[in-house]
Design a protein around this motif. Structure first.
Motif, PDB file in Angstrom:
ATOM      1  N   HIS A  16       3.185   9.671  54.159  1.00  0.00           N
ATOM      2  CA  HIS A  16       2.234   9.090  53.199  1.00  0.00           C
ATOM      3  C   HIS A  16       1.821   9.971  52.040  1.00  0.00           C
ATOM      4  O   HIS A  16       1.210   9.479  51.099  1.00  0.00           O
ATOM      5  CB  HIS A  16       0.972   8.632  53.936  1.00  0.00           C
ATOM      6  CG  HIS A  16       1.236   7.557  54.934  1.00  0.00           C
ATOM      7  ND1 HIS A  16       1.523   6.270  54.567  1.00  0.00           N
ATOM      8  CD2 HIS A  16       1.309   7.600  56.283  1.00  0.00           C
ATOM      9  CE1 HIS A  16       1.740   5.553  55.651  1.00  0.00           C
ATOM     10  NE2 HIS A  16       1.620   6.334  56.704  1.00  0.00           N
ATOM     11  N   LEU A  17       2.097  11.253  52.100  1.00  0.00           N
ATOM     12  CA  LEU A  17       1.566  12.109  51.035  1.00  0.00           C
ATOM     13  C   LEU A  17       2.606  12.509  49.995  1.00  0.00           C
ATOM     14  O   LEU A  17       2.273  13.186  49.024  1.00  0.00           O
ATOM     15  CB  LEU A  17       0.909  13.367  51.623  1.00  0.00           C
ATOM     16  CG  LEU A  17      -0.354  13.135  52.462  1.00  0.00           C
ATOM     17  CD1 LEU A  17      -1.012  14.467  52.801  1.00  0.00           C
ATOM     18  CD2 LEU A  17      -1.355  12.247  51.751  1.00  0.00           C
ATOM     19  N   GLY A  18       3.847  12.136  50.169  1.00  0.00           N
ATOM     20  CA  GLY A  18       4.870  12.503  49.185  1.00  0.00           C
ATOM     21  C   GLY A  18       4.933  14.020  49.029  1.00  0.00           C
ATOM     22  O   GLY A  18       4.945  14.766  50.010  1.00  0.00           O
ATOM     23  N   THR A  19       4.924  14.481  47.785  1.00  0.00           N
ATOM     24  CA  THR A  19       5.024  15.923  47.529  1.00  0.00           C
ATOM     25  C   THR A  19       3.766  16.658  47.998  1.00  0.00           C
ATOM     26  O   THR A  19       3.839  17.823  48.399  1.00  0.00           O
ATOM     27  CB  THR A  19       5.249  16.165  46.019  1.00  0.00           C
ATOM     28  OG1 THR A  19       6.405  15.418  45.625  1.00  0.00           O
ATOM     29  CG2 THR A  19       5.480  17.626  45.721  1.00  0.00           C
TER      30      THR A  19
ATOM     31  N   PHE B  30       1.600  13.167  57.186  1.00  0.00           N
ATOM     32  CA  PHE B  30       1.724  13.779  55.851  1.00  0.00           C
ATOM     33  C   PHE B  30       3.073  13.397  55.240  1.00  0.00           C
ATOM     34  O   PHE B  30       3.167  13.043  54.082  1.00  0.00           O
ATOM     35  CB  PHE B  30       1.634  15.309  55.918  1.00  0.00           C
ATOM     36  CG  PHE B  30       0.317  15.845  56.413  1.00  0.00           C
ATOM     37  CD1 PHE B  30      -0.840  15.086  56.315  1.00  0.00           C
ATOM     38  CD2 PHE B  30       0.220  17.122  56.964  1.00  0.00           C
ATOM     39  CE1 PHE B  30      -2.066  15.575  56.771  1.00  0.00           C
ATOM     40  CE2 PHE B  30      -0.992  17.613  57.420  1.00  0.00           C
ATOM     41  CZ  PHE B  30      -2.133  16.834  57.327  1.00  0.00           C
ATOM     42  N   ARG B  31       4.112  13.527  56.057  1.00  0.00           N
ATOM     43  CA  ARG B  31       5.472  13.284  55.557  1.00  0.00           C
ATOM     44  C   ARG B  31       5.628  11.848  55.062  1.00  0.00           C
ATOM     45  O   ARG B  31       6.242  11.580  54.039  1.00  0.00           O
ATOM     46  CB  ARG B  31       6.463  13.559  56.679  1.00  0.00           C
ATOM     47  CG  ARG B  31       7.915  13.469  56.228  1.00  0.00           C
ATOM     48  CD  ARG B  31       8.817  13.761  57.393  1.00  0.00           C
ATOM     49  NE  ARG B  31      10.197  13.866  56.985  1.00  0.00           N
ATOM     50  CZ  ARG B  31      11.177  13.167  57.527  1.00  0.00           C
ATOM     51  NH1 ARG B  31      10.942  12.302  58.497  1.00  0.00           N
ATOM     52  NH2 ARG B  31      12.421  13.336  57.118  1.00  0.00           N
TER      53      ARG B  31
ATOM     54  N   LEU C 284       8.981  24.563  50.049  1.00  0.00           N
ATOM     55  CA  LEU C 284      10.124  23.787  49.554  1.00  0.00           C
ATOM     56  C   LEU C 284       9.626  22.659  48.640  1.00  0.00           C
ATOM     57  O   LEU C 284      10.270  22.278  47.682  1.00  0.00           O
ATOM     58  CB  LEU C 284      10.899  23.201  50.736  1.00  0.00           C
ATOM     59  CG  LEU C 284      12.230  22.500  50.452  1.00  0.00           C
ATOM     60  CD1 LEU C 284      13.217  23.437  49.773  1.00  0.00           C
ATOM     61  CD2 LEU C 284      12.846  21.964  51.746  1.00  0.00           C
ATOM     62  N   LEU C 285       8.439  22.146  48.960  1.00  0.00           N
ATOM     63  CA  LEU C 285       7.873  21.064  48.154  1.00  0.00           C
ATOM     64  C   LEU C 285       6.991  21.573  47.018  1.00  0.00           C
ATOM     65  O   LEU C 285       7.036  21.062  45.908  1.00  0.00           O
ATOM     66  CB  LEU C 285       7.047  20.121  49.049  1.00  0.00           C
ATOM     67  CG  LEU C 285       7.814  19.278  50.054  1.00  0.00           C
ATOM     68  CD1 LEU C 285       6.860  18.357  50.801  1.00  0.00           C
ATOM     69  CD2 LEU C 285       8.882  18.437  49.377  1.00  0.00           C
ATOM     70  N   VAL C 286       6.143  22.553  47.335  1.00  0.00           N
ATOM     71  CA  VAL C 286       5.197  23.069  46.335  1.00  0.00           C
ATOM     72  C   VAL C 286       5.370  24.585  46.271  1.00  0.00           C
ATOM     73  O   VAL C 286       5.446  25.229  47.326  1.00  0.00           O
ATOM     74  CB  VAL C 286       3.729  22.739  46.738  1.00  0.00           C
ATOM     75  CG1 VAL C 286       2.760  23.197  45.668  1.00  0.00           C
ATOM     76  CG2 VAL C 286       3.565  21.246  46.996  1.00  0.00           C
TER      77      VAL C 286
END
Lengths: 284, 283
Positions: free
Chosen positions: A222-225, A219-220, A256-258
């Motif tokens: 390849h998925l960005g935010t 996830f970290r 922290l991201l969303v």
């Protein structure tokens, strides 16, 4: 936001026209007229219009048809771009307006049409109109004109939608098939996200925790935010396994991201996690 | 491809683009004159001459269409080769496209842009500067994407080569263009790098929310870089809470140390922060 009827209508109206229509019909007409003029040229001279005018009229007509097609294509390209930008910036109402306008007429470029339909399905999911989303995704798969990556993304989206509409058996079969497919890591990250979602929905997340570190790294990278959604689902998985410490860590990373409300809005299954663990406060 | 070979290629490319422009003007003038002639002097238009003229025009059109199609196929092949990492082979194909004939120079200009990106991917910044400079010498009016990408690559490489002033000159025309979201996403990291290098952290911290919003759409390493640069700008402006938040996010997107080795703009951020790796396994 997107009703099932509207989705059905847009899938239908955006289908490319087949056979004789529009500009093809016009060009055929010109061809027939030219054929007739060649067979009986005296008819042209009898009309009183000088003979040399006719080739220019035909040429101008053809140029006009070509220009009209170009303008239409340009308009579609502009609408497509505007729709995707609105989707990326999460301006849902604008995205809806652009997509409805775009798909209300035939879109001949198959990959562009599929992208627009995927956007429409995504929009339906955002508005929790899962029946409409299912309708769109199934249409893409049935028509089978999308490119392989688009078909894969559609299968993933459909699997997640089926889980929400309670068609669990079909969803499980679809996710299992996706899991077995050999894919590059960038696509595998999306598959793992759907797979994790399935485990959380079905209460089997604790069993899948052996893959937690692998999934987190995927996830970290390849998925960005959007990795935030993955971390949120991992938090739910740890929570189901009664491991509050890593669950808190994952929830903190996710928020922290969303923002927490956006996470819960997208995945209602995260509501208990949001209630149990502290979210990161956004200072911007 | 050595610098000398590249210089030769760019000279031939420049010559070909100019030749195409001349031929194009001649073709348009000829067609216009023929149309006028056939309109004003139809009585003098011998049927055989007319048939010959139409045949020549048709054959010329078909020949050029075939050549353009062939060039487009070659360009596609080069892109596939670039995608599969066969850079040297791709550059050979791109060179052929760049010096090929067609009625429109669009394909040659796009090929030149791909050549620049192939060198950028290998961190050969001197070459990128030469190619983008050569590309921007031509009129790219209708090829806005090529112009924007060329300027972005040029500014990126100039920053890598510590030529900050020239990078500013390369970026300036972009601010007058209506940029798409994709272009703004490409511009943001380069613009922030320039602003930090030029000692203008206040500029970088302006429109913070908008910049973060765009950064959130980037892929992980780029998002991490932008967040780290915004954190540095905020720190210099005394906005410590925002800086702390942004650096935490940056570390969550990607490991900053490898990025700091490549982009010296964030070197001091990672040194000052020295925070734990967000990717560390759980306790």
């Amino acid at each position: 936001m997107i009703s099932k009827e509207l989705a059905e209508k847009l899938v239908r109206t955006s289908r490319p026209l087949r056979g004789l229509h529009g500009s093809r019909m016009v060009l055929l007409g010109i061809g027939l007229l030219l054929g007739a003029a060649l067979a009986r040229p005296e008819y042209l001279t009898q009309s009183g219009i000088p003979l040399w005018v006719w080739p220019h009229v035909v040429l101008l007509f053809i140029v006009a048809v070509v220009l009209l097609k170009l303008v239409r294509r340009q308009r579609q390209a502009t609408l497509t771009l505007a729709a995707f930008e609105s989707l990326q910036l999460q301006e849902w109402e604008q995205a809806r307006r652009h997509l409805v306008k775009l798909l209300a007429r035939p879109v001949n470029h198959a990959p562009a049409r599929t992208e627009a339909l995927l956007g429409l399905g995504n929009l339906a999911e955002i508005g929790h109109d899962y029946d409409a989303a299912q309708e769109v995704y199934e249409a893409i798969l049935n028509e089978a004109v999308a490119n392989p990556v688009q078909l894969l993304m559609t299968r993933m989206a459909l699997a997640a939608t089926l889980l929400r509409t309670g068609q669990t058996a079909d969803a499980v079969e679809m996710v299992d098939r996706l899991d077995r497919t050999s894919l590059p890591d960038s696509l595998k990250a999306h598959v793992e996200l759907v797979s994790l979602f399935r485990e959380v929905v079905m209460g089997q997340a604790a069993d899948g925790l052996v893959k937690a570190d692998y999934r987190r790294a995927l996830f970290r990278e390849h998925l960005g935010t959007r990795a935030g959604y993955g971390y949120g689902l991992l938090a739910a998985a740890y929570d189901q396994a009664n491991l509050p410490s890593p669950a808190q860590k994952c929830w903190a990373d996710a928020t922290l991201l969303v923002r927490a409300d956006a996470l819960v809005d997208r995945f209602g299954e995260l509501a208990p996690v949001a209630a149990r663990y502290a979210a990161v406060e956004h200072v911007l | 491809m050595s610098l000398t070979e590249l210089d030769n290629l760019l000279r031939r490319f420049h010559r070909r683009i100019n030749q195409i422009a001349v031929i194009r003007i001649l073709a348009i003038v000829t067609v216009a004159l023929l149309a006028v002639w056939s309109t004003w002097e139809p009585a003098q238009l011998d049927r055989r001459v007319a048939a010959l003229l139409v045949s020549v025009v048709l054959l010329g059109w078909i020949a050029l269409a075939l050549v353009s199609f062939h060039l487009a196929r070659m360009l596609q092949m080069a892109r596939i080769l670039l995608g599969t990492g066969q850079t040297d082979n791709a550059r050979v194909w791109l060179g052929r496209v760049m010096t090929g004939w067609s009625l429109s120079s669009r394909i040659q200009l796009v090929a030149c842009q791909h050549l620049a990106s192939s060198f950028l991917a290998k961190d050969r910044h001197e070459e990128v500067v030469s190619i983008c400079g050569a590309l921007l010498r031509h009129r790219l009016g209708r090829l806005k994407n090529v112009a924007v990408n060329a300027r972005l690559m040029l500014a990126d490489s100039l920053l890598m080569l510590d030529r900050v002033g020239e990078a500013c000159e390369a970026l300036e025309p972009l601010y007058d263009l209506p940029l798409s979201l994709a272009d703004r996403m490409k511009l943001l990291p380069i613009q922030l790098r320039y602003e930090l290098r030029a000692g203008q952290p206040a500029l970088a911290a302006e429109s913070l929310s908008e910049n973060v919003r765009i950064a959130e759409l980037l892929e992980s390493p780029q998002a991490a870089l932008v967040h780290a640069m915004l954190a540095k700008a905020c720190r210099r402006k005394g906005m410590h809470a925002q800086a702390e938040f942004l650096i935490r996010r940056a570390r969550l997107y990607a490991d900053l140390e490898p990025l700091a080795q490549r982009y010296k703009e964030i070197a001091d951020v990672t040194e000052a922060d020295g925070g734990p790796d967000a990717h560390a396994p759980f306790p």
